[in-house]
Design a protein around this motif. Structure first.
Motif, PDB file in Angstrom:
ATOM      1  N   MET A 217       0.843  -1.175   0.000  1.00  0.00           N
ATOM      2  CA  MET A 217       0.000   0.000   0.000  1.00  0.00           C
ATOM      3  C   MET A 217       0.889   1.239   0.000  1.00  0.00           C
ATOM      4  O   MET A 217       1.799   1.362   0.805  1.00  0.00           O
ATOM      5  N   ARG A 218       0.611   2.152  -0.944  1.00  0.00           N
ATOM      6  CA  ARG A 218       1.399   3.391  -1.024  1.00  0.00           C
ATOM      7  C   ARG A 218       0.731   4.486  -0.209  1.00  0.00           C
ATOM      8  O   ARG A 218      -0.482   4.671  -0.279  1.00  0.00           O
ATOM      9  N   ILE A 219       1.516   5.192   0.521  1.00  0.00           N
ATOM     10  CA  ILE A 219       1.012   6.339   1.286  1.00  0.00           C
ATOM     11  C   ILE A 219       1.433   7.596   0.548  1.00  0.00           C
ATOM     12  O   ILE A 219       2.612   7.800   0.267  1.00  0.00           O
ATOM     13  N   HIS A 220       0.452   8.412   0.207  1.00  0.00           N
ATOM     14  CA  HIS A 220       0.741   9.653  -0.502  1.00  0.00           C
ATOM     15  C   HIS A 220       1.171  10.715   0.502  1.00  0.00           C
ATOM     16  O   HIS A 220       0.435  11.050   1.425  1.00  0.00           O
ATOM     17  N   THR A 221       2.373  11.205   0.338  1.00  0.00           N
ATOM     18  CA  THR A 221       2.841  12.271   1.218  1.00  0.00           C
ATOM     19  C   THR A 221       2.555  13.615   0.561  1.00  0.00           C
ATOM     20  O   THR A 221       2.638  13.759  -0.658  1.00  0.00           O
ATOM     21  N   ILE A 222       2.195  14.558   1.358  1.00  0.00           N
ATOM     22  CA  ILE A 222       1.877  15.896   0.871  1.00  0.00           C
ATOM     23  C   ILE A 222       3.140  16.744   0.926  1.00  0.00           C
ATOM     24  O   ILE A 222       3.787  16.854   1.970  1.00  0.00           O
ATOM     25  N   SER A 223       3.476  17.338  -0.193  1.00  0.00           N
ATOM     26  CA  SER A 223       4.691  18.143  -0.243  1.00  0.00           C
ATOM     27  C   SER A 223       4.431  19.533   0.335  1.00  0.00           C
ATOM     28  O   SER A 223       3.289  19.938   0.556  1.00  0.00           O
ATOM     29  N   ARG A 224       5.494  20.253   0.570  1.00  0.00           N
ATOM     30  CA  ARG A 224       5.366  21.615   1.089  1.00  0.00           C
ATOM     31  C   ARG A 224       4.650  22.519   0.095  1.00  0.00           C
ATOM     32  O   ARG A 224       3.887  23.395   0.482  1.00  0.00           O
ATOM     33  N   THR A 225       4.892  22.299  -1.196  1.00  0.00           N
ATOM     34  CA  THR A 225       4.252  23.122  -2.222  1.00  0.00           C
ATOM     35  C   THR A 225       2.743  22.924  -2.216  1.00  0.00           C
ATOM     36  O   THR A 225       1.983  23.886  -2.320  1.00  0.00           O
ATOM     37  N   GLU A 226       2.298  21.673  -2.100  1.00  0.00           N
ATOM     38  CA  GLU A 226       0.864  21.393  -2.032  1.00  0.00           C
ATOM     39  C   GLU A 226       0.237  22.019  -0.787  1.00  0.00           C
ATOM     40  O   GLU A 226      -0.852  22.597  -0.850  1.00  0.00           O
ATOM     41  N   THR A 227       0.913  21.907   0.326  1.00  0.00           N
ATOM     42  CA  THR A 227       0.411  22.483   1.567  1.00  0.00           C
ATOM     43  C   THR A 227       0.333  24.004   1.461  1.00  0.00           C
ATOM     44  O   THR A 227      -0.671  24.609   1.848  1.00  0.00           O
ATOM     45  N   LEU A 228       1.386  24.617   0.923  1.00  0.00           N
ATOM     46  CA  LEU A 228       1.404  26.070   0.779  1.00  0.00           C
ATOM     47  C   LEU A 228       0.300  26.525  -0.172  1.00  0.00           C
ATOM     48  O   LEU A 228      -0.392  27.514   0.097  1.00  0.00           O
ATOM     49  N   GLY A 229       0.108  25.815  -1.265  1.00  0.00           N
ATOM     50  CA  GLY A 229      -0.944  26.165  -2.210  1.00  0.00           C
ATOM     51  C   GLY A 229      -2.325  26.082  -1.582  1.00  0.00           C
ATOM     52  O   GLY A 229      -3.180  26.944  -1.807  1.00  0.00           O
ATOM     53  N   THR A 230      -2.557  25.064  -0.782  1.00  0.00           N
ATOM     54  CA  THR A 230      -3.843  24.914  -0.097  1.00  0.00           C
ATOM     55  C   THR A 230      -4.062  26.035   0.901  1.00  0.00           C
ATOM     56  O   THR A 230      -5.151  26.620   0.976  1.00  0.00           O
ATOM     57  N   VAL A 231      -3.041  26.370   1.651  1.00  0.00           N
ATOM     58  CA  VAL A 231      -3.150  27.443   2.642  1.00  0.00           C
ATOM     59  C   VAL A 231      -3.419  28.778   1.952  1.00  0.00           C
ATOM     60  O   VAL A 231      -4.278  29.553   2.388  1.00  0.00           O
ATOM     61  N   VAL A 232      -2.713  29.051   0.866  1.00  0.00           N
ATOM     62  CA  VAL A 232      -2.913  30.304   0.130  1.00  0.00           C
ATOM     63  C   VAL A 232      -4.329  30.367  -0.427  1.00  0.00           C
ATOM     64  O   VAL A 232      -4.991  31.412  -0.357  1.00  0.00           O
ATOM     65  N   ALA A 233      -4.838  29.256  -0.967  1.00  0.00           N
ATOM     66  CA  ALA A 233      -6.195  29.235  -1.514  1.00  0.00           C
ATOM     67  C   ALA A 233      -7.234  29.496  -0.429  1.00  0.00           C
ATOM     68  O   ALA A 233      -8.188  30.256  -0.638  1.00  0.00           O
ATOM     69  N   VAL A 234      -7.049  28.906   0.741  1.00  0.00           N
ATOM     70  CA  VAL A 234      -7.992  29.122   1.851  1.00  0.00           C
ATOM     71  C   VAL A 234      -7.936  30.564   2.326  1.00  0.00           C
ATOM     72  O   VAL A 234      -8.970  31.194   2.567  1.00  0.00           O
ATOM     73  N   VAL A 235      -6.746  31.124   2.461  1.00  0.00           N
ATOM     74  CA  VAL A 235      -6.602  32.513   2.914  1.00  0.00           C
ATOM     75  C   VAL A 235      -7.244  33.465   1.909  1.00  0.00           C
ATOM     76  O   VAL A 235      -7.950  34.409   2.289  1.00  0.00           O
ATOM     77  N   LEU A 236      -7.034  33.242   0.616  1.00  0.00           N
ATOM     78  CA  LEU A 236      -7.659  34.102  -0.391  1.00  0.00           C
ATOM     79  C   LEU A 236      -9.182  33.986  -0.368  1.00  0.00           C
ATOM     80  O   LEU A 236      -9.892  34.989  -0.494  1.00  0.00           O
ATOM     81  N   ALA A 237      -9.691  32.768  -0.215  1.00  0.00           N
ATOM     82  CA  ALA A 237     -11.141  32.580  -0.151  1.00  0.00           C
ATOM     83  C   ALA A 237     -11.735  33.302   1.053  1.00  0.00           C
ATOM     84  O   ALA A 237     -12.767  33.981   0.944  1.00  0.00           O
ATOM     85  N   VAL A 238     -11.079  33.193   2.199  1.00  0.00           N
ATOM     86  CA  VAL A 238     -11.565  33.880   3.405  1.00  0.00           C
ATOM     87  C   VAL A 238     -11.475  35.389   3.228  1.00  0.00           C
ATOM     88  O   VAL A 238     -12.391  36.126   3.602  1.00  0.00           O
ATOM     89  N   ALA A 239     -10.390  35.873   2.624  1.00  0.00           N
ATOM     90  CA  ALA A 239     -10.237  37.313   2.402  1.00  0.00           C
ATOM     91  C   ALA A 239     -11.308  37.839   1.453  1.00  0.00           C
ATOM     92  O   ALA A 239     -11.833  38.943   1.639  1.00  0.00           O
ATOM     93  N   LEU A 240     -11.647  37.064   0.434  1.00  0.00           N
ATOM     94  CA  LEU A 240     -12.684  37.508  -0.510  1.00  0.00           C
ATOM     95  C   LEU A 240     -14.052  37.571   0.153  1.00  0.00           C
ATOM     96  O   LEU A 240     -14.837  38.480  -0.094  1.00  0.00           O
ATOM     97  N   VAL A 241     -14.350  36.605   0.996  1.00  0.00           N
ATOM     98  CA  VAL A 241     -15.673  36.562   1.622  1.00  0.00           C
ATOM     99  C   VAL A 241     -15.759  37.503   2.817  1.00  0.00           C
ATOM    100  O   VAL A 241     -16.809  38.088   3.076  1.00  0.00           O
ATOM    101  N   ALA A 242     -14.667  37.698   3.528  1.00  0.00           N
ATOM    102  CA  ALA A 242     -14.705  38.449   4.783  1.00  0.00           C
ATOM    103  C   ALA A 242     -14.645  39.962   4.594  1.00  0.00           C
ATOM    104  O   ALA A 242     -15.102  40.706   5.462  1.00  0.00           O
TER     105      ALA A 242
END
Length: 66
Positions: free
Chosen positions: A1-26
């Motif tokens: 069974m392969r475990i998919h590890t999340i890279s720093r780039t993926e994590t950073l991209g997700t965080v940036v997307a969430v922050v932008l979404a919150v900034a747009l709505v807030a």
């Protein structure tokens, strides 16, 4: 069974997307921008309905149009 590890780039991209979404709505500026994009897209859709030719011509799988 392969475990998919999340890279720093993926994590950073997700965080940036969430922050932008919150900034747009807030913020009022973000909400105004979202409303403007929505109105522009609905206007573009309404105008695209009135094309001078049928959209079937653009379908490459349409045998009558070939």
């Amino acid at each position: 069974m392969r475990i998919h590890t999340i890279s720093r780039t993926e994590t950073l991209g997700t965080v940036v997307a969430v922050v932008l979404a919150v900034a747009l709505v807030a913020t009022s500026t973000g909400r105004d921008a979202l409303v403007w994009v929505y109105l522009q897209s609905t206007e573009a859709i309404q105008r695209s309905v009135h094309l001078p030719f049928p959209l079937d011509r653009l379908d490459p799988t349409c045998p009558q149009c070939m």
